[in-house]
Design an enzyme around this catalytic site. Sequence first.
Site, PDB file in Angstrom:
ATOM      1  N   GLU A   1      90.976 -69.137  43.931  1.00 23.38           N
ATOM      2  CA  GLU A   1      90.310 -69.442  45.202  1.00 23.38           C
ATOM      3  C   GLU A   1      89.740 -68.121  45.707  1.00 23.38           C
ATOM      4  O   GLU A   1      90.395 -67.083  45.601  1.00 23.38           O
ATOM      5  CB  GLU A   1      91.374 -69.968  46.184  1.00 23.38           C
TER       6      GLU A   1
ATOM      7  N   CYS B   1      87.054 -73.009  46.309  1.00 19.28           N
ATOM      8  CA  CYS B   1      87.853 -73.211  45.092  1.00 19.28           C
ATOM      9  C   CYS B   1      86.966 -73.066  43.857  1.00 19.28           C
ATOM     10  O   CYS B   1      87.445 -73.159  42.745  1.00 19.28           O
ATOM     11  CB  CYS B   1      88.539 -74.568  45.121  1.00 19.28           C
TER      12      CYS B   1
END
Length: 644
Positions: free
Chosen positions: A562, A522
């Site tokens: 992401e 992330c």
Amino acid sequence: MAPAAAAEPLEGKKRSVSPGREENETKKPNLDQGKQKKKQPKIHKRKYKAKEVDPTSPMGVLQYEIKELLQQHGLEEESISNDMSSILNDSESFNKHHRIVENAKILRLSSNGDGLTLINHPNKENGKQIALVPFGLPGDIVKIRVFKSHPLYVETDLLEVIESSPNRNDSLINCRYFGKCSGCQYQNVDYNQQLIFKKQTIENAYKYLAPILSKNDQLPSISSTEPSPLQFTYRTKLTPHFNLPYSKPVLTTPPSLGFGAKGKPAWRPQAQGGDFSVLDIEECSIGTSIINQGMKNERTKFHKEFKNYKKGATILLREDTTTLTKEETFDESKHPGSVNQETQEISKIEINIENDDSKHEKLIKTCVTDPRQIVTEYINGFTFEFSAGEFFQNNNSILPAVTNYVKNNLSIPNSLPNEPNYLVDAYCGSGLFSITCSKNVSRVIGVEVSADSVKFAERNAKTNNIENATFIVGKAEKIFGSIDTPSNRTSVILDPPRKGCDDVFLNQLSDYHPAKIVYISCNVHSQARDVDWFINKTGNGKDYYVESIKGFDFFPQTHHVESVAVELYVPRKCSATNRIIKAKDHASVQINIANVDEEGRAIAGSNTTYALAGHIRGRGEADDSLNRLAQQDGLLKNVWSYSR
Ligand SMILES: C[S@@+](CC[C@H](N)C(=O)[O-])C[C@H]1O[C@@H](n2cnc3c(N)ncnc32)[C@H](O)[C@@H]1O
């Protein structure tokens, strides 16, 4: 480059001596002269305190962006720097810096989704200042107010968009708080353009934080960002919060409950939420419907109870899904959730589904607020349970695409049919990837630091009839003590928190020497740093190359992305092919590769075709090594071929 830290305005701050006081003070005659030395009044100069920043945090990445802007505009650091001591201690200098600037052109975006512009320096002839402009888009011409100074940049509020960027379409805005709330940055940008911005973020992350791989041209081109099926109403978790004043006055009206404000912008006067640092928010357009219903309930409750709170707090809102057959009724006692304050009933949303599975004919969505309560999510036919307060991905709509992509990228090249494959899932949480990727492997081993998550990973494996998965509680490096799978048949999934992996773990991973690594992150900046370090600084790192890097848009309307990077280990015996793969010329190339035996002969059945867009640099290097092999025994044509 100096680290980032803020200079607070002088106004409203306690200072022992104001600038220039020494000169203005009327001196009293010293009657005790000779007896006692009179203490001179001390001048307390405010000092600028530099804070250390993590290079993979937004402020750390900003340092790279500043450096790049300087290079692109032929500027020296000296010409953009701010004299922090004078800003802090001299109100004239402070006021000169903190001013309104008209007609600033936004040049690019920062990794945080803010616009970056160059404005004239208030103190230096021909000097410039780098200004961060939240909600500014590349190409916008804007009016801004500088409100905070740092050594190499200033922070501003966007007051007016004088001319719009081609990427700006304010009619797309779907939220009454957009322009003030710190949650979303791109609501006024067409979704396809948002995906392009995110791809650029990944490109920049690898350019800045994987300098060796970038310099040696050893990175693949970044694939296009995978869109989220839902672009609004996708977030299954929100955490509104409130602050209470330290002085603890008796409050007569409830404080704001919501999300952090982004400065004090004025460009969108219709934006609601008030002007405090926490905005008062009643609904969030990226939250799912039941989360918004929960937010409404919890607000009403808070408005009744706010006087009972002694300090600020965060409210958890987490979506829970219950599946029922047509005949079953929802049992509220088994699924506590946020309560409608008028009816005193648990709020729920019923979704009827049409499928052949008579067990799942309706879904009941509720909003859980107790972090210890168990919630359920369904992904790709798998069921996941976890504690509401523990980590779980919070855009359910994109999880089928992500888990499929990871699963498809785990396969080990050159595998013979029926050869066993193994999977190690480091940072496995409650088993999302271990379970969704378990079907084509002989065994899965997951490791996770949270004992609670491991308890759920085991339970989820059982619920989904997965019998080949085991889970270990501990730090990721603990896995290497207990791992007994052959490394050349094992793929490893990494999905660490934002800070990434530590060196101890990466060194052990390199010593273990797995056949493939799929790194999900992330924070693409810590991912880029780790990939560069792993390949260039660990013992076996040189055996790996980066096969692909692709973004997944877990958070539409925001700057977040992401990223999934796939690293592939090329067996040493394929030294010729190893060299080909590591080479690159940005051409689109297909290579047939086979494992070779001690004599360099192709091993039957080990052929694999790679589509290697962007992995070949000139035929020369590849041809040299292959020609040598070919000369040995005329293997060239058998071992490999490539075509464009
Ligand atoms: C980004 S989450 C990924 C979880 C899981 N892969 C998923 O998608 O649901 C990172 C996980 O790493 C765990 N974690 C943090 N530090 C760790 C460490 N040093 N070793 C193992 N797990 C760790 C956290 O508890 C969290 O569950």
